[in-house]
Design a protein around this motif. Structure first.
Motif, PDB file in Angstrom:
ATOM      1  N   MET A 124       8.847   0.268  -1.604  1.00 21.93           N
ATOM      2  CA  MET A 124       7.629  -0.009  -0.828  1.00 21.93           C
ATOM      3  C   MET A 124       7.961  -0.707   0.479  1.00 21.93           C
ATOM      4  O   MET A 124       7.478  -0.324   1.551  1.00 21.93           O
ATOM      5  CB  MET A 124       6.690  -0.909  -1.648  1.00 21.93           C
ATOM      6  CG  MET A 124       5.944  -0.251  -2.768  1.00 21.93           C
ATOM      7  SD  MET A 124       5.002  -1.493  -3.710  1.00 21.93           S
ATOM      8  CE  MET A 124       3.969  -2.205  -2.432  1.00 21.93           C
ATOM      9  N   LEU A 125       8.790  -1.738   0.384  1.00 22.13           N
ATOM     10  CA  LEU A 125       9.130  -2.507   1.583  1.00 22.13           C
ATOM     11  C   LEU A 125       9.877  -1.653   2.595  1.00 22.13           C
ATOM     12  O   LEU A 125       9.608  -1.728   3.796  1.00 22.13           O
ATOM     13  CB  LEU A 125       9.974  -3.723   1.195  1.00 22.13           C
ATOM     14  CG  LEU A 125      10.378  -4.635   2.349  1.00 22.13           C
ATOM     15  CD1 LEU A 125       9.147  -5.251   3.004  1.00 22.13           C
ATOM     16  CD2 LEU A 125      11.330  -5.723   1.876  1.00 22.13           C
TER      17      LEU A 125
ATOM     18  N   MET B 204      -4.852   0.857   1.705  1.00 23.02           N
ATOM     19  CA  MET B 204      -3.843   1.902   1.569  1.00 23.02           C
ATOM     20  C   MET B 204      -4.510   3.175   1.095  1.00 23.02           C
ATOM     21  O   MET B 204      -5.290   3.167   0.154  1.00 23.02           O
ATOM     22  CB  MET B 204      -2.779   1.490   0.561  1.00 23.02           C
ATOM     23  CG  MET B 204      -1.506   1.028   1.197  1.00 23.02           C
ATOM     24  SD  MET B 204      -0.305   0.506  -0.038  1.00 23.02           S
ATOM     25  CE  MET B 204      -0.831  -1.161  -0.296  1.00 23.02           C
ATOM     26  N   SER B 205      -4.210   4.268   1.744  1.00 17.47           N
ATOM     27  CA  SER B 205      -4.803   5.538   1.369  1.00 17.47           C
ATOM     28  C   SER B 205      -4.480   5.863  -0.073  1.00 17.47           C
ATOM     29  O   SER B 205      -3.384   5.679  -0.551  1.00 17.47           O
ATOM     30  CB  SER B 205      -4.265   6.648   2.283  1.00 17.47           C
ATOM     31  OG  SER B 205      -4.771   7.894   1.883  1.00 17.47           O
ATOM     32  N   GLY B 206      -5.505   6.352  -0.777  1.00 20.50           N
ATOM     33  CA  GLY B 206      -5.290   6.744  -2.159  1.00 20.50           C
ATOM     34  C   GLY B 206      -5.435   5.603  -3.142  1.00 20.50           C
ATOM     35  O   GLY B 206      -5.255   5.776  -4.341  1.00 20.50           O
ATOM     36  N   SER B 207      -5.798   4.397  -2.647  1.00 19.50           N
ATOM     37  CA  SER B 207      -5.835   3.240  -3.526  1.00 19.50           C
ATOM     38  C   SER B 207      -6.925   3.343  -4.581  1.00 19.50           C
ATOM     39  O   SER B 207      -6.887   2.650  -5.589  1.00 19.50           O
ATOM     40  CB  SER B 207      -6.041   1.965  -2.702  1.00 19.50           C
ATOM     41  OG  SER B 207      -7.254   1.990  -2.000  1.00 19.50           O
ATOM     42  N   ARG B 208      -7.917   4.221  -4.380  1.00 21.04           N
ATOM     43  CA  ARG B 208      -8.963   4.358  -5.390  1.00 21.04           C
ATOM     44  C   ARG B 208      -8.403   4.861  -6.708  1.00 21.04           C
ATOM     45  O   ARG B 208      -9.032   4.721  -7.748  1.00 21.04           O
ATOM     46  CB  ARG B 208     -10.050   5.305  -4.878  1.00 21.04           C
ATOM     47  CG  ARG B 208      -9.582   6.757  -4.696  1.00 21.04           C
ATOM     48  CD  ARG B 208     -10.669   7.609  -4.050  1.00 21.04           C
ATOM     49  NE  ARG B 208     -10.294   9.004  -3.919  1.00 21.04           N
ATOM     50  CZ  ARG B 208      -9.543   9.494  -2.975  1.00 21.04           C
ATOM     51  NH1 ARG B 208      -9.046   8.685  -2.062  1.00 21.04           N
ATOM     52  NH2 ARG B 208      -9.259  10.778  -2.914  1.00 21.04           N
ATOM     53  N   TRP B 209      -7.203   5.484  -6.681  1.00 17.86           N
ATOM     54  CA  TRP B 209      -6.623   5.983  -7.916  1.00 17.86           C
ATOM     55  C   TRP B 209      -5.840   4.917  -8.661  1.00 17.86           C
ATOM     56  O   TRP B 209      -5.522   5.094  -9.833  1.00 17.86           O
ATOM     57  CB  TRP B 209      -5.699   7.171  -7.617  1.00 17.86           C
ATOM     58  CG  TRP B 209      -6.440   8.330  -7.040  1.00 17.86           C
ATOM     59  CD1 TRP B 209      -6.374   8.780  -5.753  1.00 17.86           C
ATOM     60  CD2 TRP B 209      -7.377   9.187  -7.699  1.00 17.86           C
ATOM     61  NE1 TRP B 209      -7.218   9.849  -5.576  1.00 17.86           N
ATOM     62  CE2 TRP B 209      -7.837  10.130  -6.756  1.00 17.86           C
ATOM     63  CE3 TRP B 209      -7.878   9.236  -9.008  1.00 17.86           C
ATOM     64  CZ2 TRP B 209      -8.772  11.108  -7.071  1.00 17.86           C
ATOM     65  CZ3 TRP B 209      -8.805  10.224  -9.325  1.00 17.86           C
ATOM     66  CH2 TRP B 209      -9.248  11.140  -8.363  1.00 17.86           C
ATOM     67  N   GLY B 210      -5.547   3.805  -8.021  1.00 21.73           N
ATOM     68  CA  GLY B 210      -4.765   2.768  -8.667  1.00 21.73           C
ATOM     69  C   GLY B 210      -5.361   2.255  -9.961  1.00 21.73           C
ATOM     70  O   GLY B 210      -4.703   2.235 -11.004  1.00 21.73           O
ATOM     71  N   PRO B 211      -6.635   1.807  -9.948  1.00 21.44           N
ATOM     72  CA  PRO B 211      -7.220   1.307 -11.188  1.00 21.44           C
ATOM     73  C   PRO B 211      -7.164   2.339 -12.308  1.00 21.44           C
ATOM     74  O   PRO B 211      -6.939   1.982 -13.467  1.00 21.44           O
ATOM     75  CB  PRO B 211      -8.664   0.990 -10.777  1.00 21.44           C
ATOM     76  CG  PRO B 211      -8.577   0.712  -9.317  1.00 21.44           C
ATOM     77  CD  PRO B 211      -7.535   1.660  -8.805  1.00 21.44           C
TER      78      PRO B 211
ATOM     79  N   HIS C 213       0.212  -6.442   4.868  1.00 21.13           N
ATOM     80  CA  HIS C 213      -0.011  -6.963   3.523  1.00 21.13           C
ATOM     81  C   HIS C 213       0.866  -6.251   2.491  1.00 21.13           C
ATOM     82  O   HIS C 213       1.022  -6.742   1.369  1.00 21.13           O
ATOM     83  CB  HIS C 213      -1.488  -6.885   3.126  1.00 21.13           C
ATOM     84  CG  HIS C 213      -1.994  -5.516   2.837  1.00 21.13           C
ATOM     85  ND1 HIS C 213      -2.735  -4.788   3.734  1.00 21.13           N
ATOM     86  CD2 HIS C 213      -1.876  -4.734   1.725  1.00 21.13           C
ATOM     87  CE1 HIS C 213      -3.065  -3.621   3.195  1.00 21.13           C
ATOM     88  NE2 HIS C 213      -2.549  -3.571   1.985  1.00 21.13           N
ATOM     89  N   VAL C 214       1.486  -5.128   2.884  1.00 22.66           N
ATOM     90  CA  VAL C 214       2.420  -4.465   1.967  1.00 22.66           C
ATOM     91  C   VAL C 214       3.592  -5.397   1.655  1.00 22.66           C
ATOM     92  O   VAL C 214       4.072  -5.440   0.516  1.00 22.66           O
ATOM     93  CB  VAL C 214       2.933  -3.138   2.568  1.00 22.66           C
ATOM     94  CG1 VAL C 214       4.016  -2.528   1.670  1.00 22.66           C
ATOM     95  CG2 VAL C 214       1.786  -2.155   2.750  1.00 22.66           C
ATOM     96  N   ARG C 215       4.025  -6.152   2.642  1.00 23.86           N
ATOM     97  CA  ARG C 215       5.124  -7.102   2.403  1.00 23.86           C
ATOM     98  C   ARG C 215       4.698  -8.172   1.397  1.00 23.86           C
ATOM     99  O   ARG C 215       5.506  -8.598   0.559  1.00 23.86           O
ATOM    100  CB  ARG C 215       5.567  -7.757   3.722  1.00 23.86           C
ATOM    101  CG  ARG C 215       6.619  -8.836   3.503  1.00 23.86           C
ATOM    102  CD  ARG C 215       7.201  -9.360   4.798  1.00 23.86           C
ATOM    103  NE  ARG C 215       8.008 -10.563   4.559  1.00 23.86           N
ATOM    104  CZ  ARG C 215       9.218 -10.563   4.033  1.00 23.86           C
ATOM    105  NH1 ARG C 215       9.788  -9.423   3.701  1.00 23.86           N
ATOM    106  NH2 ARG C 215       9.865 -11.697   3.836  1.00 23.86           N
TER     107      ARG C 215
ATOM    108  N   VAL D 103      -3.260 -14.229   1.922  1.00 17.76           N
ATOM    109  CA  VAL D 103      -4.505 -14.970   2.141  1.00 17.76           C
ATOM    110  C   VAL D 103      -5.186 -14.607   3.469  1.00 17.76           C
ATOM    111  O   VAL D 103      -6.397 -14.362   3.503  1.00 17.76           O
ATOM    112  CB  VAL D 103      -4.251 -16.493   2.054  1.00 17.76           C
ATOM    113  CG1 VAL D 103      -5.468 -17.276   2.560  1.00 17.76           C
ATOM    114  CG2 VAL D 103      -3.935 -16.889   0.618  1.00 17.76           C
ATOM    115  N   PRO D 104      -4.453 -14.527   4.594  1.00 20.37           N
ATOM    116  CA  PRO D 104      -5.131 -14.203   5.856  1.00 20.37           C
ATOM    117  C   PRO D 104      -5.787 -12.826   5.879  1.00 20.37           C
ATOM    118  O   PRO D 104      -6.678 -12.583   6.698  1.00 20.37           O
ATOM    119  CB  PRO D 104      -3.985 -14.266   6.883  1.00 20.37           C
ATOM    120  CG  PRO D 104      -2.950 -15.128   6.255  1.00 20.37           C
ATOM    121  CD  PRO D 104      -3.028 -14.828   4.802  1.00 20.37           C
ATOM    122  N   PHE D 105      -5.356 -11.933   5.000  1.00 17.86           N
ATOM    123  CA  PHE D 105      -5.937 -10.587   4.978  1.00 17.86           C
ATOM    124  C   PHE D 105      -7.170 -10.509   4.075  1.00 17.86           C
ATOM    125  O   PHE D 105      -7.788  -9.449   3.952  1.00 17.86           O
ATOM    126  CB  PHE D 105      -4.891  -9.572   4.517  1.00 17.86           C
ATOM    127  CG  PHE D 105      -3.676  -9.527   5.395  1.00 17.86           C
ATOM    128  CD1 PHE D 105      -3.739  -8.971   6.665  1.00 17.86           C
ATOM    129  CD2 PHE D 105      -2.476 -10.065   4.969  1.00 17.86           C
ATOM    130  CE1 PHE D 105      -2.633  -8.959   7.489  1.00 17.86           C
ATOM    131  CE2 PHE D 105      -1.358 -10.053   5.786  1.00 17.86           C
ATOM    132  CZ  PHE D 105      -1.441  -9.501   7.046  1.00 17.86           C
TER     133      PHE D 105
END
Length: 259
Positions: free
Chosen positions: A69-70, A1-8, A81-83, A115-117
């Protein structure tokens, strides 16, 4: 997901005790994503906000952000994988809001979908939520199994983010089994881990758990009081209220003993 580097960064702010700053940064990220009309970053910002709310125990907000989100993922056909993430976040909220069995089923469904992702970095998160739901349901055997799996997932990738919470869960489960020595040791390790991470928010949770035990010492209460005094944000949260109540009871007991 774009921007995920800011999550942590956002949830690390919480663990450092900067709850208000974490929320402000997420709101800024959401505003930018909306201005850009970029659904991917919008979902990421909602995810980060949900993670913050998990850490301060706001189940209603987690449920709301998960549903948003959904809705975005379905409207714009975003990554599947968002779901999965939606399922384990909404399941955590459902468990906290009074239906731990249904919450666990939802969390586990999300885990199986992830898991599959190959989302190994998120496996310990999902398993931690699952263990908490099972503990809330009083299913100590399954909860312990989930804690073990979560720790194994974390060890496999060198992830310590959830270790304090997992150790505190292990203590709750040990109490459920009538194993006070194991519970005491898990809390001791949780306190040590929080201090190793230099995470006052985690230390607050671990010391609060310690101060609820019958063998608590004056040193434990002093440590909890010190952490509370150092916090400048998140003072309206349940975690701080819990710590203050424990300290208040201690002062009341000390006053009664001197009479």
């Amino acid at each position: 997901m774009s921007g995920s580097r800011w999550g942590p960064y956002h949830y690390q702010l919480v663990q450092l005790g900067f709850v208000n700053q974490a929320r402000a940064r997420v709101r800024e990220a959401q505003a930018r994503a909306r201005a850009l009309r970029a659904p991917g970053p919008q979902v990421a910002a909602l995810w980060f906000e949900a993670l913050i709310e998990v850490r301060i125990g706001k189940a209603e907000r987690v449920a709301e952000r998960s549903a948003q989100m959904l809705a975005l993922a379905e409207e714009y056909a975003l990554m599947p994988h968002v779901r999965a993430v939606h399922l384990w976040l909404s399941g955590w909220a459902q468990a906290r809001l009074g239906d731990p069995h249904a919450g666990y089923r939802r969390i586990n469904e999300g885990y199986e979908q992830a898991v599959p992702f190959g989302l190994r970095a998120l496996a310990s998160e999902a398993r931690t939520y699952g263990a908490e739901a099972l503990a809330l349901a009083g299913d100590w055997v399954a909860a312990r199994r989930q804690v073990v799996e979560a720790m194994q997932c974390a060890d496999a990738i060198g992830e310590r983010q959830y270790l304090t919470q997992l150790l505190l869960l292990d203590a709750r489960i040990a109490d459920g089994f009538g194993e006070p020595d194991r519970a005491r040791e898990s809390i001791r390790r949780a306190i040590a881990e929080a201090r190793l991470q230099e995470a006052p928010w985690l230390e607050l949770a671990a010391l609060s758990a310690r101060c609820e035990r019958p063998d608590v010492s004056a040193k434990d209460f002093a440590a909890l009081a010190h952490v509370v005094e150092q916090l400048t944000e998140g003072l309206d949260t349940a975690q701080v209220a819990r710590a203050r109540e424990l300290l208040k009871r201690r002062r009341g007991a000390s006053t009664s003993a001197r009479r």
